[in-house]
Design a protein around this motif. Structure first.
Motif, mmCIF file in Angstrom:
data_model
loop_
_atom_site.group_PDB
_atom_site.id
_atom_site.type_symbol
_atom_site.label_atom_id
_atom_site.label_comp_id
_atom_site.label_asym_id
_atom_site.label_seq_id
_atom_site.Cartn_x
_atom_site.Cartn_y
_atom_site.Cartn_z
ATOM 1 N N ALA A 241 0.832 -1.205 0.000
ATOM 2 C CA ALA A 241 0.000 0.000 0.000
ATOM 3 C C ALA A 241 0.868 1.257 0.000
ATOM 4 C CB ALA A 241 -0.936 -0.008 1.193
ATOM 5 N N THR A 242 1.940 1.235 0.772
ATOM 6 C CA THR A 242 2.860 2.376 0.824
ATOM 7 C C THR A 242 3.536 2.587 -0.530
ATOM 8 O OG1 THR A 242 3.262 1.956 3.160
ATOM 9 C CG2 THR A 242 4.867 3.326 2.023
ATOM 10 N N GLN A 243 3.973 1.503 -1.139
ATOM 11 C CA GLN A 243 4.630 1.605 -2.439
ATOM 12 C C GLN A 243 3.660 2.093 -3.512
ATOM 13 O OE1 GLN A 243 6.295 -2.304 -3.005
ATOM 14 N NE2 GLN A 243 8.146 -1.829 -1.853
ATOM 15 N N ALA A 244 2.427 1.631 -3.470
ATOM 16 C CA ALA A 244 1.428 2.075 -4.440
ATOM 17 C C ALA A 244 1.157 3.565 -4.279
ATOM 18 C CB ALA A 244 0.138 1.279 -4.281
ATOM 19 N N ALA A 245 1.059 4.041 -3.056
ATOM 20 C CA ALA A 245 0.831 5.464 -2.810
ATOM 21 C C ALA A 245 2.005 6.292 -3.326
ATOM 22 C CB ALA A 245 0.608 5.711 -1.325
ATOM 23 N N THR A 246 3.207 5.807 -3.117
ATOM 24 C CA THR A 246 4.401 6.513 -3.592
ATOM 25 C C THR A 246 4.424 6.568 -5.115
ATOM 26 O OG1 THR A 246 5.626 5.786 -1.651
ATOM 27 C CG2 THR A 246 6.920 6.541 -3.530
ATOM 28 N N ILE A 247 4.092 5.477 -5.751
ATOM 29 C CA ILE A 247 4.069 5.437 -7.214
ATOM 30 C C ILE A 247 3.028 6.414 -7.756
ATOM 31 C CG2 ILE A 247 3.427 3.998 -9.207
ATOM 32 C CD1 ILE A 247 4.823 1.668 -7.780
ATOM 33 N N LEU A 248 1.852 6.441 -7.141
ATOM 34 C CA LEU A 248 0.811 7.360 -7.587
ATOM 35 C C LEU A 248 1.222 8.812 -7.398
ATOM 36 C CD1 LEU A 248 -2.396 5.530 -6.350
ATOM 37 C CD2 LEU A 248 -1.591 5.765 -8.703
ATOM 38 N N GLN A 249 1.875 9.121 -6.296
ATOM 39 C CA GLN A 249 2.347 10.482 -6.067
ATOM 40 C C GLN A 249 3.411 10.867 -7.091
ATOM 41 O OE1 GLN A 249 3.709 10.463 -2.030
ATOM 42 N NE2 GLN A 249 1.656 10.742 -1.174
ATOM 43 N N ASP A 250 4.331 9.967 -7.354
ATOM 44 C CA ASP A 250 5.380 10.238 -8.340
ATOM 45 C C ASP A 250 4.789 10.414 -9.728
ATOM 46 O OD1 ASP A 250 7.212 10.067 -6.309
ATOM 47 O OD2 ASP A 250 7.926 8.053 -6.846
ATOM 48 N N PHE A 251 3.808 9.595 -10.061
ATOM 49 C CA PHE A 251 3.167 9.689 -11.369
ATOM 50 C C PHE A 251 2.441 11.020 -11.519
ATOM 51 C CE2 PHE A 251 -0.435 8.864 -14.265
ATOM 52 C CZ PHE A 251 0.288 8.557 -15.397
ATOM 53 N N ALA A 252 1.727 11.432 -10.471
ATOM 54 C CA ALA A 252 1.000 12.701 -10.513
ATOM 55 C C ALA A 252 1.968 13.875 -10.607
ATOM 56 C CB ALA A 252 0.116 12.838 -9.287
ATOM 57 N N ALA A 253 3.090 13.794 -9.932
ATOM 58 C CA ALA A 253 4.075 14.880 -9.955
ATOM 59 C C ALA A 253 4.785 14.963 -11.305
ATOM 60 C CB ALA A 253 5.089 14.684 -8.838
ATOM 61 N N ALA A 254 4.868 13.864 -12.025
ATOM 62 C CA ALA A 254 5.586 13.834 -13.299
ATOM 63 C C ALA A 254 4.748 14.378 -14.455
ATOM 64 C CB ALA A 254 6.033 12.416 -13.610
ATOM 65 N N GLN A 255 3.457 14.507 -14.277
ATOM 66 C CA GLN A 255 2.588 14.970 -15.349
ATOM 67 C C GLN A 255 2.626 16.496 -15.439
ATOM 68 O OE1 GLN A 255 1.001 12.896 -17.475
ATOM 69 N NE2 GLN A 255 2.079 11.309 -16.367
#
Length: 59
Positions: free
Chosen positions: A33-47
């Motif tokens: 769950a922590t890794q998924a949240a981190t990936i989603l945050q990174d993805f949102a920041a990269a857009q």
């Protein structure tokens, strides 16, 4: 040899194995769950901010 004490010891080991397995699964779930949240945050920041605001529809 007391059969009842032997059966209790075997049962206790099974219970311990089950509790350890459940604990490991809970830890893996938390980590995932922590890794998924981190990936989603990174993805949102990269857009770029301008992408996704407009939708062109042709009929």
């Amino acid at each position: 040899m007391n059969i009842q004490s032997t059966l209790n010891a075997i049962s206790g080991q099974d219970t311990l194995k089950q509790l350890v397995g459940i604990s490991i699964l809970n830890k893996v779930k938390e980590t995932q769950a922590t890794q998924a949240a981190t990936i989603l945050q990174d993805f949102a920041a990269a857009q770029p901010a301008h992408l996704g605001r407009n939708l062109d529809v042709r009929v």
